[in-house]
Design a protein around this motif. Structure first.
Motif, short mmCIF file in Angstrom:
data_model
loop_
_atom_site.label_atom_id
_atom_site.label_comp_id
_atom_site.label_asym_id
_atom_site.label_seq_id
_atom_site.Cartn_x
_atom_site.Cartn_y
_atom_site.Cartn_z
N GLN A 1 -10.53 9.83 -2.34
CA GLN A 1 -9.41 9.41 -3.18
C GLN A 1 -9.56 7.95 -3.59
OE1 GLN A 1 -6.02 10.59 -0.61
NE2 GLN A 1 -5.33 11.75 -2.39
N PRO A 2 -9.01 7.59 -4.74
CA PRO A 2 -9.02 6.17 -5.11
C PRO A 2 -8.17 5.35 -4.14
CG PRO A 2 -7.62 7.43 -6.60
CD PRO A 2 -8.35 8.43 -5.75
N ASP A 3 -8.57 4.11 -3.97
CA ASP A 3 -7.79 3.19 -3.14
C ASP A 3 -6.64 2.58 -3.92
OD1 ASP A 3 -9.42 2.89 -0.51
OD2 ASP A 3 -10.91 2.80 -2.10
N LEU A 4 -6.72 2.65 -5.25
CA LEU A 4 -5.67 2.10 -6.09
C LEU A 4 -5.79 2.69 -7.48
CD1 LEU A 4 -4.33 -1.49 -6.21
CD2 LEU A 4 -5.15 -0.49 -8.35
N ILE B 1 -1.06 6.11 -2.33
CA ILE B 1 -2.02 5.36 -3.15
C ILE B 1 -1.24 4.33 -3.97
CG2 ILE B 1 -3.77 5.47 -4.96
CD1 ILE B 1 -4.26 8.38 -4.21
N PRO B 2 -1.53 3.04 -3.83
CA PRO B 2 -0.80 2.04 -4.61
C PRO B 2 -1.12 2.17 -6.10
CG PRO B 2 -2.57 1.01 -3.36
CD PRO B 2 -2.49 2.43 -2.90
N VAL B 3 -0.08 2.00 -6.92
CA VAL B 3 -0.22 2.12 -8.37
C VAL B 3 0.22 0.80 -9.00
CG1 VAL B 3 0.52 3.32 -10.45
CG2 VAL B 3 0.19 4.60 -8.32
N ILE B 4 -0.65 0.22 -9.81
CA ILE B 4 -0.29 -0.94 -10.61
C ILE B 4 -0.17 -0.50 -12.06
CG2 ILE B 4 -1.03 -3.20 -11.46
CD1 ILE B 4 -2.38 -3.72 -8.83
N LEU B 5 1.00 -0.69 -12.64
CA LEU B 5 1.22 -0.32 -14.03
C LEU B 5 0.62 -1.39 -14.94
CD1 LEU B 5 4.92 0.93 -13.87
CD2 LEU B 5 2.83 2.31 -13.89
N VAL B 6 -0.11 -0.93 -15.95
CA VAL B 6 -0.74 -1.83 -16.92
C VAL B 6 -0.22 -1.46 -18.30
CG1 VAL B 6 -2.90 -2.69 -17.86
CG2 VAL B 6 -2.80 -1.93 -15.49
N GLY C 1 8.25 3.58 -7.57
CA GLY C 1 7.23 3.47 -6.52
C GLY C 1 6.00 2.68 -6.89
N ALA C 2 5.97 2.07 -8.08
CA ALA C 2 4.81 1.25 -8.45
C ALA C 2 4.73 0.04 -7.53
CB ALA C 2 4.91 0.81 -9.90
N ALA C 3 3.50 -0.33 -7.17
CA ALA C 3 3.30 -1.47 -6.28
C ALA C 3 3.34 -2.79 -7.03
CB ALA C 3 1.96 -1.34 -5.56
N ASP C 4 2.98 -2.77 -8.30
CA ASP C 4 2.93 -4.00 -9.08
C ASP C 4 2.92 -3.64 -10.56
OD1 ASP C 4 2.82 -6.70 -9.70
OD2 ASP C 4 1.10 -7.11 -8.40
N TYR C 5 2.95 -4.66 -11.40
CA TYR C 5 3.13 -4.47 -12.84
C TYR C 5 2.37 -5.57 -13.55
CZ TYR C 5 5.97 -3.38 -17.03
OH TYR C 5 6.42 -3.01 -18.27
N ILE D 1 -4.84 -3.59 -2.02
CA ILE D 1 -5.80 -2.84 -1.21
C ILE D 1 -5.75 -3.29 0.24
CG2 ILE D 1 -8.27 -2.46 -0.82
CD1 ILE D 1 -8.55 -2.49 -3.93
N GLN D 2 -5.65 -4.60 0.46
CA GLN D 2 -5.54 -5.09 1.82
C GLN D 2 -4.23 -4.64 2.47
OE1 GLN D 2 -6.09 -9.33 1.26
NE2 GLN D 2 -8.25 -9.20 1.84
N LEU D 3 -3.15 -4.67 1.69
CA LEU D 3 -1.86 -4.23 2.21
C LEU D 3 -1.91 -2.77 2.63
CD1 LEU D 3 1.10 -4.84 2.76
CD2 LEU D 3 1.60 -4.28 0.39
N ARG D 4 -2.55 -1.94 1.83
CA ARG D 4 -2.68 -0.53 2.20
C ARG D 4 -3.49 -0.37 3.49
NH1 ARG D 4 -5.85 4.51 -0.59
NH2 ARG D 4 -4.54 6.15 0.26
#
Length: 214
Positions: free
Chosen positions: A52-55, A83-88, A104-108, A126-129
């Motif tokens: 699985q992807p890490d992010l 899985i952390p998701v960053i919205l772009v 639930g997005a981790a960042d933006y 990734i480190q936080l996960r």
């Protein structure tokens, strides 16, 4: 669980515009393994596949299934929920950002993307996960005590700002307050350091940047 060192963490880029994908691949491939999807259905399939992807870097505006729906499905599936998701996205309205975080997005991250800032945010998530995974492993093996409410340290010299933040968070977190940089450092270095710091930048004497550096 991988990290950004060796082996390389795996990043899933989701965007319907191939030019955007190639630009992100060029930015990230030195430090990460990268896979890509041009639609929501393919993104969900790749997120569930092993390894699985890490992010996930997820564009919001896509035809058919948009980024919000992809995010909703990722978080609804126990196999992909962590899985952390960053919205772009090019969207910069606060309401759009708030909606993603609530889902639930981790960042933006907004376009145009700052490559150095993006890399730092990827590494942080990734480190936080990794830390969370290690925490849960130790909890499972009874190496850690029961989890209590997290402690948030609010650092701001303006009482109105502090009051607003405390009011918003006190029902879910234990909140500690410091109105100077020196007091913040004292609390962080004390016997019960906070789990997270909300730090204002503009403060007299010692500003937020200096507090962060220390």
């Amino acid at each position: 669980m991988t990290d950004a060192a060796n082996p390389k963490a795996l990043i899933l880029i989701v965007d319907d515009i191939s030019g955007n994908i190639h630009a992100l691949i060029d930015t990230l491939r030195e430090n990460y393994a990268v896979i890509a999807a041009t639609n929501g259905e393919r993104a969900l399939a790749l997120a569930a596949r092993k390894p699985q992807p890490d992010l996930v870097l997820l564009d919001i505006k896509m035809p058919g299934m948009d980024g919000y729906e992809v995010l909703r499905r990722l978080k609804a599936d126990p196999a992909t929920a962590d899985i952390p998701v960053i919205l772009v996205t090019a969207l910069s309205e606060p309401a759009a950002e708030s909606r993603g975080v609530k889902m639930g997005a981790a960042d933006y991250v907004t376009k145009p993307i700052n490559p150095d800032l993006l890399k730092m945010r990827l590494l942080a998530q990734i480190q936080l996960r990794r830390y969370r995974s290690e925490y849960m492993r130790r909890r499972t093996s009874a190496e850690l005590p029961e989890l209590t409410r997290s402690n948030i340290l609010v650092v701001d010299d303006i009482p109105e700002n502090v009051h607003e933040l405390v009011s918003a968070m006190s029902s879910e977190y234990r909140v500690t307050v410091a109105n100077t940089g020196l007091k913040a450092i004292e609390l962080v270095q004390g016997p019960t350091p906070p789990d997270l710091v909300l730090l204002d930048i503009r403060m007299p004497n010692m500003d937020g940047y200096e507090v962060c550096r220390r």
